[in-house]
Design a protein around this motif. Structure first.
Motif, short mmCIF file in Angstrom:
data_model
loop_
_atom_site.label_atom_id
_atom_site.label_comp_id
_atom_site.label_asym_id
_atom_site.label_seq_id
_atom_site.Cartn_x
_atom_site.Cartn_y
_atom_site.Cartn_z
N ARG A 263 12.73 -1.67 -8.37
CA ARG A 263 11.48 -1.70 -7.62
C ARG A 263 10.29 -1.16 -8.42
NH1 ARG A 263 15.23 -0.24 -3.42
NH2 ARG A 263 15.00 1.93 -4.00
N ALA A 264 9.20 -1.87 -8.30
CA ALA A 264 7.95 -1.43 -8.92
C ALA A 264 6.83 -1.86 -7.99
CB ALA A 264 7.78 -2.10 -10.29
N CYS A 265 5.61 -1.54 -8.33
CA CYS A 265 4.51 -2.10 -7.55
C CYS A 265 3.34 -2.44 -8.47
CB CYS A 265 4.10 -1.20 -6.40
SG CYS A 265 3.41 0.35 -6.87
N VAL A 266 2.50 -3.31 -7.96
CA VAL A 266 1.35 -3.75 -8.75
C VAL A 266 0.09 -3.56 -7.92
CG1 VAL A 266 1.68 -6.16 -8.01
CG2 VAL A 266 0.33 -5.67 -10.06
N VAL A 267 -0.97 -3.13 -8.59
CA VAL A 267 -2.27 -3.00 -7.92
C VAL A 267 -3.29 -3.80 -8.73
CG1 VAL A 267 -4.11 -1.42 -7.22
CG2 VAL A 267 -1.71 -0.70 -7.03
N PHE A 268 -3.99 -4.70 -8.04
CA PHE A 268 -5.08 -5.46 -8.66
C PHE A 268 -6.38 -4.85 -8.19
CE2 PHE A 268 -1.51 -8.41 -8.00
CZ PHE A 268 -1.32 -8.88 -9.29
N ARG A 269 -7.26 -4.52 -9.13
CA ARG A 269 -8.54 -3.91 -8.75
C ARG A 269 -9.69 -4.80 -9.21
NH1 ARG A 269 -8.87 2.19 -10.07
NH2 ARG A 269 -7.64 2.18 -8.15
N GLY A 270 -10.51 -5.20 -8.27
CA GLY A 270 -11.64 -6.06 -8.61
C GLY A 270 -12.37 -6.41 -7.34
N LEU B 152 9.63 -10.76 -8.13
CA LEU B 152 9.30 -11.24 -6.79
C LEU B 152 8.29 -10.26 -6.22
CD1 LEU B 152 12.92 -12.04 -5.55
CD2 LEU B 152 11.21 -13.69 -6.36
N MET B 153 7.27 -10.78 -5.51
CA MET B 153 6.25 -9.90 -4.96
C MET B 153 6.22 -10.02 -3.44
SD MET B 153 3.08 -10.26 -7.62
CE MET B 153 3.40 -11.93 -8.17
N MET C 54 0.83 -1.19 0.00
CA MET C 54 0.00 0.00 0.00
C MET C 54 0.88 1.26 0.00
SD MET C 54 -2.73 1.29 2.73
CE MET C 54 -3.76 0.03 3.24
N LEU C 55 1.91 1.23 0.84
CA LEU C 55 2.81 2.40 0.91
C LEU C 55 3.52 2.65 -0.41
CD1 LEU C 55 4.69 2.61 4.31
CD2 LEU C 55 3.00 4.16 3.35
N ALA C 56 3.91 1.55 -1.06
CA ALA C 56 4.61 1.70 -2.35
C ALA C 56 3.68 2.38 -3.35
CB ALA C 56 5.05 0.33 -2.86
N ALA C 57 2.42 1.94 -3.39
CA ALA C 57 1.47 2.53 -4.33
C ALA C 57 1.17 3.98 -3.97
CB ALA C 57 0.19 1.70 -4.36
N LEU C 58 0.97 4.24 -2.67
CA LEU C 58 0.74 5.61 -2.23
C LEU C 58 1.96 6.47 -2.52
CD1 LEU C 58 -0.92 4.98 1.27
CD2 LEU C 58 -2.07 5.78 -0.79
N GLY C 59 3.12 5.86 -2.34
CA GLY C 59 4.38 6.58 -2.52
C GLY C 59 4.57 7.11 -3.94
N VAL C 60 4.03 6.41 -4.93
CA VAL C 60 4.17 6.91 -6.30
C VAL C 60 2.93 7.70 -6.70
CG1 VAL C 60 5.81 5.19 -7.09
CG2 VAL C 60 3.37 4.67 -7.22
N GLY C 61 2.10 7.99 -5.71
CA GLY C 61 0.94 8.85 -5.98
C GLY C 61 -0.20 8.12 -6.66
N ALA D 123 -2.62 -4.37 -3.29
CA ALA D 123 -1.34 -3.82 -3.76
C ALA D 123 -0.19 -4.66 -3.26
CB ALA D 123 -1.18 -2.38 -3.28
N ALA D 124 0.88 -4.75 -4.03
CA ALA D 124 2.09 -5.45 -3.60
C ALA D 124 3.31 -4.78 -4.20
CB ALA D 124 2.04 -6.91 -4.04
N ARG D 125 4.42 -4.95 -3.51
CA ARG D 125 5.68 -4.46 -4.06
C ARG D 125 6.25 -5.50 -5.01
NH1 ARG D 125 9.54 -1.26 -0.09
NH2 ARG D 125 10.29 -3.31 0.52
N ILE D 126 6.93 -5.02 -6.02
CA ILE D 126 7.59 -5.92 -6.98
C ILE D 126 9.09 -5.61 -6.97
CG2 ILE D 126 7.98 -6.27 -9.45
CD1 ILE D 126 5.07 -5.99 -9.97
N ASN D 127 9.88 -6.68 -6.99
CA ASN D 127 11.31 -6.55 -7.29
C ASN D 127 11.55 -7.28 -8.60
OD1 ASN D 127 12.08 -5.34 -4.92
ND2 ASN D 127 13.63 -6.89 -4.40
N PHE D 128 12.19 -6.64 -9.57
CA PHE D 128 12.68 -7.41 -10.69
C PHE D 128 13.90 -8.17 -10.19
CE2 PHE D 128 10.33 -4.11 -12.96
CZ PHE D 128 9.59 -4.91 -13.84
N CYS D 129 13.99 -9.46 -10.59
CA CYS D 129 15.10 -10.28 -10.08
C CYS D 129 15.68 -11.13 -11.20
CB CYS D 129 14.60 -11.16 -8.94
SG CYS D 129 13.53 -12.50 -9.51
#
Ligand code: ZN
Length: 399
Positions: free
Chosen positions: A160-167, A220-221, A91-98, A107-113
């Motif tokens: 670092r990236a983040c993903v949000v699933f809405r449903g 990685l999530m 949630m913080l990651a998603a809020l952090g990018v506005g 919401a989840a954080r993503i690391n490319f690995c």
């Protein structure tokens, strides 16, 4: 959250409150400063004069010995128990990018690995790819479609990236897929719930798209969180609140508790002054003002920059105060000692000016004076009741 004592006693009036947060304000004695802290070494005539006419104390952000992130630390300042009102990392990651989260978003954080041919994680950060690379990879993932949800993938920084699933019907009962260590396989998403199915499919489709990329060939999530709005400061404290903050994460946390987010015409003090003015003119009686540079200086271990950041805030203070506040509180969300280059668990100085205060205990705003100030030592969540009381917004308890 149940309705507590404060919520029962709140009454509205015209008093206006300013909560100014100098991020990472608190510090510890620094040898180069002759044992003083940056706040003690900084020349701050404005805050010193408020200290003399007001009252000082120290707040404990979460609990003794606990080092908080800025998100939970701010929730405490806003009167929300940071332990029961947890803001997950996703949630913080998603809020952090506005990102504009909606109730029920997952919401989840993503690391490319990097995975080797045996499916073992060899680098959890894919060699810390550049942010430009991250943006490029995220664009490749933008076309992923999964039945039953909308998907938003947002680049953050480097790997670092983040993903949000809405449903509808999503839950956050998911384990991190990040094994936490290189040399292991990613954790498999098991479970038969809708969220599990969607996350599994997302991971599979991502893997297919990234397969031939190097070094970022997998994701990685972690930190799966469902976004739930907290009861607002209006509902709880009868305050019509607005936030003036230049960094997205702070706007995000303020939005979480129902504060209106004021737009700043420029990313500087004059822009913030205008935004505060607009906030007051549009009927807000509580303004949260966020000042970031002291925290960044602390994390860099740059003592002089931290002193300058505090002095810059002090010089700007009159232009905010001239807008007309009845009660002013200046504090930090946590300490960021320059010698540690990290957030810390140390208590944080608090200054309250306006309303009836037990004044005369202090002559300057500093850690030492705050520790012997009239307000004593208290939890960060107690700042809000103190401000409400100072502004005459709390009725008597009992007959
Ligand atoms: Zn902070």
């Amino acid at each position: 959250m149940h309705r507590g004592l404060i919520e029962e006693l709140v009454r509205k009036n015209d008093s206006r409150i300013l909560l100014a947060v100098i991020d990472g304000l608190g510090d510890i004695s620094i040898e180069e400063l002759g044992g003083r802290t940056p706040l003690e070494a900084a020349i701050t005539p404005e805050m010193d004069s408020l200290a003399a006419g007001g009252a000082l104390g120290v707040h404990i952000p979460v609990a003794r010995g606990i080092t908080p992130g800025s998100g939970p630390a701010h929730l405490g300042l806003f009167g929300y128990d940071p332990v029961t009102c947890q803001v997950g990392r996703g949630m913080l990651a998603a809020l952090g990018v506005g990102f504009d989260l909606k109730h029920g978003d997952l919401a989840a954080r993503i690391n490319f690995c990097t995975l080797n041919e045996d499916g073992i994680v060899t680098d959890r950060r894919a060699g810390r790819i550049s942010t430009e690379k991250c943006v490029e990879l995220v664009e490749m993932l933008a076309d992923i479609r999964i039945k039953g949800v909308e998907i938003f993938v947002i680049p953050v920084k480097q790997h670092r990236a983040c993903v949000v699933f809405r449903g509808s019907g999503l839950l956050d009962d998911l384990e991190d897929t990040d094994p936490g260590l290189a040399g292991q396989r990613p954790v498999r998403v098991t479970g038969s719930g809708k969220s599990h199915r969607i996350v599994r499919e997302f991971q599979r489709k991502t893997a297919r798209i990234l397969k031939n990329r190097n070094p970022a060939n997998f994701i990685l999530m972690r930190g799966f969180t469902l976004y739930r709005e907290f009861p607002s400061v209006e509902e709880r404290f009868g305050l019509t609140a607005a936030a003036v903050a230049l960094y997205p994460m702070y706007r995000g946390v303020a939005g979480l508790v129902g504060m209106d987010i004021m737009k700043c015409s420029s990313d500087d003090i004059p822009g913030q002054v205008k935004a505060v003015k607009k906030g007051l003119e549009s009927g807000h009686d509580f303004i949260f003002l966020h000042h970031k540079p002291a925290d960044s200086a602390g994390e860099d271990g740059n003592i002089q920059a931290k002193i300058s950041a505090i002095e810059e805030f002090d010089r700007a203070l009159p232009s905010f105060l001239d807008l007309g506040f009845d009660v002013v509180c200046i504090t930090g969300d946590h300490s960021t000692p320059c010698t540690m280059k990290l957030h810390s668990w140390h208590s944080v100085p608090v200054l309250i000016h306006g309303g009836p205060q037990r004044s005369g205990y202090s002559s300057a705003f500093s850690e030492k004076q705050a520790l012997s100030g009239a307000l004593g030592s208290f939890m960060s969540t107690e700042i809000m009741p103190l401000l409400l009381a100072s502004a005459g917004k709390l009725a008597k308890f009992g007959a």
